[in-house]
Design a protein around this motif. Structure first.
Motif, PDB file in Angstrom:
ATOM      1  N   SER A 125       6.806  -0.176   3.664  1.00 39.57           N
ATOM      2  CA  SER A 125       6.481  -1.387   4.431  1.00 39.57           C
ATOM      3  C   SER A 125       5.083  -1.895   4.095  1.00 39.57           C
ATOM      4  O   SER A 125       4.869  -3.102   3.919  1.00 39.57           O
ATOM      5  N   VAL A 126       4.126  -0.975   4.003  1.00 37.54           N
ATOM      6  CA  VAL A 126       2.755  -1.359   3.634  1.00 37.54           C
ATOM      7  C   VAL A 126       2.751  -1.985   2.232  1.00 37.54           C
ATOM      8  O   VAL A 126       2.109  -3.016   2.001  1.00 37.54           O
ATOM      9  N   ASN A 162      10.308   6.331   1.882  1.00 40.97           N
ATOM     10  CA  ASN A 162       9.405   6.401   3.029  1.00 40.97           C
ATOM     11  C   ASN A 162       9.213   4.992   3.579  1.00 40.97           C
ATOM     12  O   ASN A 162       8.519   4.171   2.976  1.00 40.97           O
ATOM     13  N   TYR A 180       7.539   3.792   6.011  1.00 35.38           N
ATOM     14  CA  TYR A 180       6.193   3.372   6.408  1.00 35.38           C
ATOM     15  C   TYR A 180       5.357   2.962   5.194  1.00 35.38           C
ATOM     16  O   TYR A 180       4.775   1.877   5.185  1.00 35.38           O
TER      17      TYR A 180
END
Length: 165
Positions: free
Chosen positions: A121-122, A116, A118
Motif C-alpha cells: 500500500s505504501v 505484504n 501494508y
C-alpha cells in the motif's frame, strides 16, 4: 479537457520548491523501488516462497511487452510537441506512451502488495506520487502515466482472479 503541457510546466516552474520536490521525489522514489525490488526477490528466494516466480515473470513480461508497444507507437513526448524544457532532465525523443517508470513501480508495488498488504500500500502511494512527478515534471502526458499505472496493476488483478497468487 485538454491540458496545455507547456503552460502547466511553466506554472509549476514558477515555484522553486515545487521544482525541487518533483526532482527529489522522482529521483529517490525511483532509486528506492529499484533497490527494494531485488531485496524482496532475494528474500523470497531464501524463504523458498513460490510467489517468487510471479514477482519475476509478471514484471519481466510486462516490461518487455510495453517496451515493444512504446517503440512501435513512438508517441511524442509533451516537450517535443509544445517545445519547452521539462523540469525532469530528459532528452529522449518519442516513446512516451505508456510511462515505463510508472509501469515499473506499479508492477513491483502490486507484486509486493500480494505478499505484504501494508508495504504494498505504501509503495502504491509512492507510485501515484511518481506518476504525478513524471506528469508535472513535463516528461509525460497524463494518459502516459495513467495507462502505465493501469498496465502495472491489471496483470496482478488478473492473476489474482485466477487464484495464481
Amino acid at each position: 479537457m485538454k491540458i496545455n503541457m507547456k503552460e502547466l510546466v511553466e506554472k509549476v516552474k514558477k515555484n522553486k520548491n515545487n521544482v525541487r520536490l518533483i526532482i527529489l521525489f522522482n529521483h529517490y522514489i525511483t532509486r528506492f523501488i529499484y533497490v527494494l525490488y531485488p531485496i524482496v526477490l532475494i528474500y523470497l528466494l531464501i524463504t523458498k516462497d513460490v510467489r517468487l516466480k510471479y514477482l519475476i515473470l509478471i514484471p519481466g513480461v510486462m516490461f518487455v511487452v510495453v517496451s515493444f508497444i512504446r517503440k512501435k507507437l513512438n508517441f511524442k513526448r509533451p516537450y517535443e510537441v509544445y517545445d519547452y524544457e521539462p523540469i525532469l532532465s530528459k532528452e529522449t525523443q518519442g516513446q512516451s506512451f505508456p510511462s515505463r517508470h510508472v509501469l515499473s513501480i506499479f508492477l513491483i508495488s502490486m507484486g509486493i502488495f500480494m505478499i505484504n498488504i501494508y508495504l504494498g500500500s505504501v509503495l502504491l502511494v509512492l507510485g501515484v506520487i511518481l506518476a504525478l512527478c513524471r506528469f508535472l515534471g513535463g516528461v509525460h502526458y497524463l494518459k502516459d502515466v495513467s495507462v502505465g499505472a493501469l498496465l502495472g496493476v491489471l496483470p496482478w488483478l488478473i492473476a489474482r482472479a485466477f487464484t495464481l497468487i
